[in-house]
Scaffold this active site. Structure first.
Site, PDB file in Angstrom:
ATOM      1  N   HIS A   1       0.564  -1.431  -0.263  1.00  0.00           N
ATOM      2  CA  HIS A   1      -0.057  -0.090  -0.034  1.00  0.00           C
ATOM      3  C   HIS A   1       0.861   1.303  -0.076  1.00  0.00           C
ATOM      4  CE1 HIS A   1      -3.371  -2.345   0.543  1.00  0.00           C
ATOM      5  NE2 HIS A   1      -3.025  -2.883   1.507  1.00  0.00           N
TER       6      HIS A   1
ATOM      7  N   LYS B   1      -5.249 -10.212  -7.052  1.00  0.00           N
ATOM      8  CA  LYS B   1      -5.817  -9.459  -5.920  1.00  0.00           C
ATOM      9  C   LYS B   1      -6.891  -8.430  -6.613  1.00  0.00           C
ATOM     10  CE  LYS B   1      -5.215  -6.794  -1.649  1.00  0.00           C
ATOM     11  NZ  LYS B   1      -4.101  -6.429  -0.732  1.00  0.00           N
TER      12      LYS B   1
ATOM     13  N   HIS C   1      -2.659  -2.715   7.874  1.00  0.00           N
ATOM     14  CA  HIS C   1      -4.155  -3.103   7.125  1.00  0.00           C
ATOM     15  C   HIS C   1      -4.634  -1.920   6.323  1.00  0.00           C
ATOM     16  CE1 HIS C   1      -8.045  -4.697   5.938  1.00  0.00           C
ATOM     17  NE2 HIS C   1      -8.536  -3.852   6.570  1.00  0.00           N
TER      18      HIS C   1
HETATM   19  P1  T3P Z   1      -5.045  -6.157   3.142  1.00  0.00           P
HETATM   20  O1  T3P Z   1      -5.646  -6.534   4.353  1.00  0.00           O
HETATM   21  O2  T3P Z   1      -4.272  -7.059   2.341  1.00  0.00           O
HETATM   22  O3  T3P Z   1      -4.582  -4.663   3.065  1.00  0.00           O
HETATM   23  O4  T3P Z   1     -10.320  -5.495   1.828  1.00  0.00           O
HETATM   24  C1  T3P Z   1      -9.762  -6.586   1.390  1.00  0.00           C
HETATM   25  C2  T3P Z   1      -8.433  -6.194   0.993  1.00  0.00           C
HETATM   26  O5  T3P Z   1      -8.615  -5.167  -0.303  1.00  0.00           O
HETATM   27  C3  T3P Z   1      -7.572  -5.439   1.872  1.00  0.00           C
HETATM   28  O6  T3P Z   1      -6.239  -5.968   1.699  1.00  0.00           O
HETATM   29  C4  T3P Z   1      -7.309  -3.983   1.501  1.00  0.00           C
HETATM   30  C5  T3P Z   1      -7.729  -3.875   0.177  1.00  0.00           C
HETATM   31  N1  T3P Z   1      -8.373  -2.865  -0.360  1.00  0.00           N
HETATM   32  C6  T3P Z   1      -7.694  -1.744  -0.765  1.00  0.00           C
HETATM   33  O7  T3P Z   1      -6.569  -1.910  -0.910  1.00  0.00           O
HETATM   34  N2  T3P Z   1      -8.327  -0.559  -1.121  1.00  0.00           N
HETATM   35  C7  T3P Z   1      -9.606  -0.442  -1.110  1.00  0.00           C
HETATM   36  O8  T3P Z   1     -10.095   0.674  -1.534  1.00  0.00           O
HETATM   37  C8  T3P Z   1     -10.591  -1.548  -0.640  1.00  0.00           C
HETATM   38  C9  T3P Z   1     -12.128  -1.530  -0.402  1.00  0.00           C
HETATM   39  C10 T3P Z   1      -9.709  -2.697  -0.148  1.00  0.00           C
END
Ligand code: T3P
Length: 121
Positions: free
Chosen positions: A15, A43, A116
């Site tokens: 991210h 993803k 997260h």
């Molecule tokens: P992670 O937990 O690996 O960061 O919500 C499920 C996954 O989608 C979560 O991954 C975060 C990602 N996500 C985004 O990166 N941007 C968004 O706008 C949304 C809705 C989800």
């Protein structure tokens, strides 16, 4: 309160991209591959934050407020690019649509660091 398996380094890999990488006209396709999110499956949704680590970490403290179930929402907007898988199949090759805008970010923190990404608003 939810717990998240991911750690800070995983959060950065998935991210954090500051300044936004200059990878030509297929930013999402390139970055999702480069950051290991295009295999073994694509993803579905992933956001990259174009802000400094310091500014993002601050959201875990004074730069953010409690939000929902154990999350934090930033007080300021960040430049964010969200990549969305286009087409129905999660199998590579992964083709993404991208949307860049200034948004408040909602994240989860552990030990004072983001682990997260929840959403951008
Ligand atoms: P992670 O937990 O690996 O960061 O919500 C499920 C996954 O989608 C979560 O991954 C975060 C990602 N996500 C985004 O990166 N941007 C968004 O706008 C949304 C809705 C989800």
């Amino acid at each position: 309160v939810e717990t998240y398996a991911a750690d800070y380094n995983t959060f950065l890999r998935q991210h954090y991209d500051n300044p936004k990488s200059n990878v030509g006209n297929r930013y999402c396709n390139t970055m999702m591959q480069r950051r290991g999110m295009a295999r073994p499956q694509c993803k579905a949704v992933n956001s990259f934050i174009h802000g400094s680590k310091k500014q993002i970490i601050a959201v875990c403290g004074k730069g953010g407020k409690p939000y929902g179930n154990g999350l934090r929402r930033s007080n300021k907007q960040f430049s964010v690019t969200t990549c969305k898988l286009s087409g129905g199949s999660p199998r590579p090759p992964c083709n993404y649509r991208e949307n860049r805008s200034n948004r408040f970010i909602v994240i989860a923190c552990r030990g004072g660091k983001p682990v997260h990404f929840d959403e951008g608003q």
